[in-house]
Design an enzyme around this catalytic site. Structure first.
Site, PDB file in Angstrom:
ATOM      1  N   LYS A  66       1.126  -1.008   2.284  1.00 52.48           N
ATOM      2  CA  LYS A  66       0.396  -0.656   3.516  1.00 52.48           C
ATOM      3  C   LYS A  66       1.207  -0.970   4.782  1.00 52.48           C
ATOM      4  CE  LYS A  66      -4.348  -1.081   1.800  1.00 52.48           C
ATOM      5  NZ  LYS A  66      -5.642  -1.718   1.990  1.00 52.48           N
ATOM      6  N   GLY A 237     -17.502  -4.888  -2.868  1.00 48.17           N
ATOM      7  CA  GLY A 237     -16.738  -3.955  -2.042  1.00 48.17           C
ATOM      8  C   GLY A 237     -16.702  -2.523  -2.532  1.00 48.17           C
TER       9      GLY A 237
HETATM   10  P1  NDP Z   1      -4.174 -10.562   1.420  1.00 50.09           P
HETATM   11  O1  NDP Z   1      -3.265 -11.017   0.327  1.00 50.09           O
HETATM   12  O2  NDP Z   1      -3.624  -9.843   2.592  1.00 50.09           O
HETATM   13  O3  NDP Z   1      -4.959 -11.852   1.997  1.00 50.09           O
HETATM   14  C1  NDP Z   1      -5.540 -12.767   1.116  1.00 50.09           C
HETATM   15  C2  NDP Z   1      -6.438 -13.728   1.892  1.00 50.09           C
HETATM   16  O4  NDP Z   1      -7.187 -14.466   0.938  1.00 50.09           O
HETATM   17  C3  NDP Z   1      -5.702 -14.741   2.747  1.00 50.09           C
HETATM   18  O5  NDP Z   1      -6.456 -14.999   3.898  1.00 50.09           O
HETATM   19  C4  NDP Z   1      -5.661 -15.968   1.832  1.00 50.09           C
HETATM   20  O6  NDP Z   1      -5.616 -17.194   2.532  1.00 50.09           O
HETATM   21  C5  NDP Z   1      -7.005 -15.872   1.162  1.00 50.09           C
HETATM   22  N1  NDP Z   1      -7.076 -16.548  -0.148  1.00 50.09           N
HETATM   23  C6  NDP Z   1      -6.463 -16.186  -1.290  1.00 50.09           C
HETATM   24  N2  NDP Z   1      -6.818 -17.019  -2.300  1.00 50.09           N
HETATM   25  C7  NDP Z   1      -7.691 -17.916  -1.757  1.00 50.09           C
HETATM   26  C8  NDP Z   1      -8.408 -19.018  -2.291  1.00 50.09           C
HETATM   27  N3  NDP Z   1      -8.319 -19.372  -3.583  1.00 50.09           N
HETATM   28  N4  NDP Z   1      -9.222 -19.716  -1.460  1.00 50.09           N
HETATM   29  C9  NDP Z   1      -9.334 -19.369  -0.156  1.00 50.09           C
HETATM   30  N5  NDP Z   1      -8.659 -18.332   0.405  1.00 50.09           N
HETATM   31  C10 NDP Z   1      -7.856 -17.611  -0.391  1.00 50.09           C
HETATM   32  O7  NDP Z   1      -5.314  -9.706   0.691  1.00 50.09           O
HETATM   33  P2  NDP Z   1      -6.143  -8.488   1.310  1.00 50.09           P
HETATM   34  O8  NDP Z   1      -6.631  -8.907   2.642  1.00 50.09           O
HETATM   35  O9  NDP Z   1      -5.401  -7.237   1.163  1.00 50.09           O
HETATM   36  O10 NDP Z   1      -7.388  -8.391   0.274  1.00 50.09           O
HETATM   37  C11 NDP Z   1      -8.463  -9.314   0.332  1.00 50.09           C
HETATM   38  C12 NDP Z   1      -9.561  -8.863  -0.623  1.00 50.09           C
HETATM   39  O11 NDP Z   1     -10.114  -7.635  -0.175  1.00 50.09           O
HETATM   40  C13 NDP Z   1      -9.117  -8.630  -2.058  1.00 50.09           C
HETATM   41  O12 NDP Z   1     -10.125  -9.101  -2.920  1.00 50.09           O
HETATM   42  C14 NDP Z   1      -9.010  -7.113  -2.141  1.00 50.09           C
HETATM   43  O13 NDP Z   1      -9.205  -6.637  -3.459  1.00 50.09           O
HETATM   44  C15 NDP Z   1     -10.171  -6.718  -1.246  1.00 50.09           C
HETATM   45  N6  NDP Z   1     -10.065  -5.361  -0.691  1.00 50.09           N
HETATM   46  C16 NDP Z   1     -11.102  -4.501  -0.930  1.00 50.09           C
HETATM   47  C17 NDP Z   1     -11.066  -3.228  -0.424  1.00 50.09           C
HETATM   48  C18 NDP Z   1     -12.218  -2.312  -0.707  1.00 50.09           C
HETATM   49  O14 NDP Z   1     -12.115  -1.110  -0.427  1.00 50.09           O
HETATM   50  N7  NDP Z   1     -13.331  -2.823  -1.214  1.00 50.09           N
HETATM   51  C19 NDP Z   1      -9.943  -2.739   0.400  1.00 50.09           C
HETATM   52  C20 NDP Z   1      -8.927  -3.740   0.636  1.00 50.09           C
HETATM   53  C21 NDP Z   1      -8.999  -4.998   0.098  1.00 50.09           C
HETATM   54  P3  NDP Z   1      -4.230 -17.838   3.033  1.00 50.09           P
HETATM   55  O15 NDP Z   1      -3.924 -17.189   4.332  1.00 50.09           O
HETATM   56  O16 NDP Z   1      -4.562 -19.279   3.158  1.00 50.09           O
HETATM   57  O17 NDP Z   1      -3.209 -17.553   1.957  1.00 50.09           O
END
Ligand code: NDP
Length: 276
Positions: A66, A237
């Site tokens: 992306k 989602g």
């Molecule tokens: P990113 O990898 O960009 O961001 C991940 C985020 O999750 C960060 O803020 C990270 O925190 C946090 N995180 C990860 N693991 C943990 C944990 N164990 N405890 C607390 N915080 C955690 O992912 P995306 O933003 O791309 O995706 C996020 C979610 O959204 C996913 O589940 C994805 O599948 C879903 N999604 C759904 C869509 C839909 O159409 N329904 C579209 C796009 C995404 P930190 O900054 O501390 O690492």
């Protein structure tokens, strides 16, 4: 002549996009194909250029491309610029137009399908990754009473708020301040590894809707916890997935398909999308 569209990503085995867009095309009477193109690491730009050369009209882009797609685009909508990423490209007269439909799709699912207006409500967004970033602009435009961000890595949430400060009021909160929100959205990827983000006991006090961005996983630990705390409405989602696709379809074809039937069909687990 049949127009060609595709989704680029890696991996793509799980992608529901071909099914969704085939249904949209049939409903709207549009003559198009939609395929999956799983580009290799480092191979996205080349694969995209080939697709355009072969006459492709547009595409969706998913992880991990992306940001790269955003960089390759020649023109960006405001939503895409704010997100710093794109999930939808349209090719026109040698130009590549970038849109981001994720945030608008999430907003539409909450406001239209689940019937809960963001305007005047207190909203808590968990996470500060790509999905959270994409949602901020449409959420601010919907005029919530408060939009707060809570992320495991505080500096990342602070950076996101700083980037968005010209667009409205969004601020970072500490876990202890996570109470009294009407809507709590899990935009972390914790559910993908079966975890729940660390949250205080108070987080679901007065909460009307707990929304999980991950989909196809049934009741995630986040949704289970919300249910056990008595939150009256739960959703995963899948609605966002179908709505972002519908907005992308309209960006390409100028027609908005219906979404309700597909959301119902693609929902996995009967407890996932419900009013209690
Ligand atoms: P990113 O990898 O960009 O961001 C991940 C985020 O999750 C960060 O803020 C990270 O925190 C946090 N995180 C990860 N693991 C943990 C944990 N164990 N405890 C607390 N915080 C955690 O992912 P995306 O933003 O791309 O995706 C996020 C979610 O959204 C996913 O589940 C994805 O599948 C879903 N999604 C759904 C869509 C839909 O159409 N329904 C579209 C796009 C995404 P930190 O900054 O501390 O690492």
């Amino acid at each position: 002549m049949t127009d060609r569209y595709a989704v680029f990503g890696n991996p793509l085995g799980h992608s529901k996009s071909p099914l969704i867009h085939a249904r949209f095309a049939a409903e709207c009477g549009e003559d198009l194909t939609y395929e999956k193109i799983e580009a290799a690491e480092g191979g996205f730009a080349g694969a995209l250029a080939r697709f355009i050369d072969e006459g492709g009209k547009g595409c969706n882009v998913t992880a991990p491309f992306k940001l790269e797609a955003f960089g390759l685009a020649t023109d960006h909508t405001e939503a895409s610029r704010c997100a710093g990423a794109t999930n939808t490209l349209r090719f026109e007269s040698g130009r590549i137009l970038a849109e981001n439909t994720d945030g608008a799709g999430l907003l539409r699912d909450i406001e239209v399908n689940l019937g809960l207006g963001i305007g005047g409500r207190r909203v808590l967004m968990l996470g500060a990754g790509g999905a959270a970033r994409g949602a901020i602009l449409p959420f601010l435009q919907a005029e919530p009473e408060e939009l707060a961000l809570l992320n495991r890595t505080v500096s990342k949430a602070e950076r996101l708020c700083e980037d968005m400060k010209g667009f409205g009021d969004i601020h970072v909160i500490a876990p202890a301040e996570a109470k009294g929100f009407d809507i709590v959205i899990n935009a972390t990827s914790a559910s993908l590894s079966g975890d729940c983000p660390a949250l205080p006991e108070t987080v679901f006090q007065h909460c009307q809707l707990a929304y999980e961005l991950a989909y196809g996983k049934g009741l995630t630990p986040f949704l289970k916890r919300a249910r056990d705390c008595g939150v009256s409405q739960l959703a995963d989602g899948v609605g966002m997935l179908v709505e972002q696709a519908a907005i992308a379809f309209e960006f390409w074809r100028g027609k908005r398909p219906t979404t309700g039937g597909l959301i119902e069909e693609l929902t996995v687990g009967e407890d996932v999308r419900r009013d209690i």
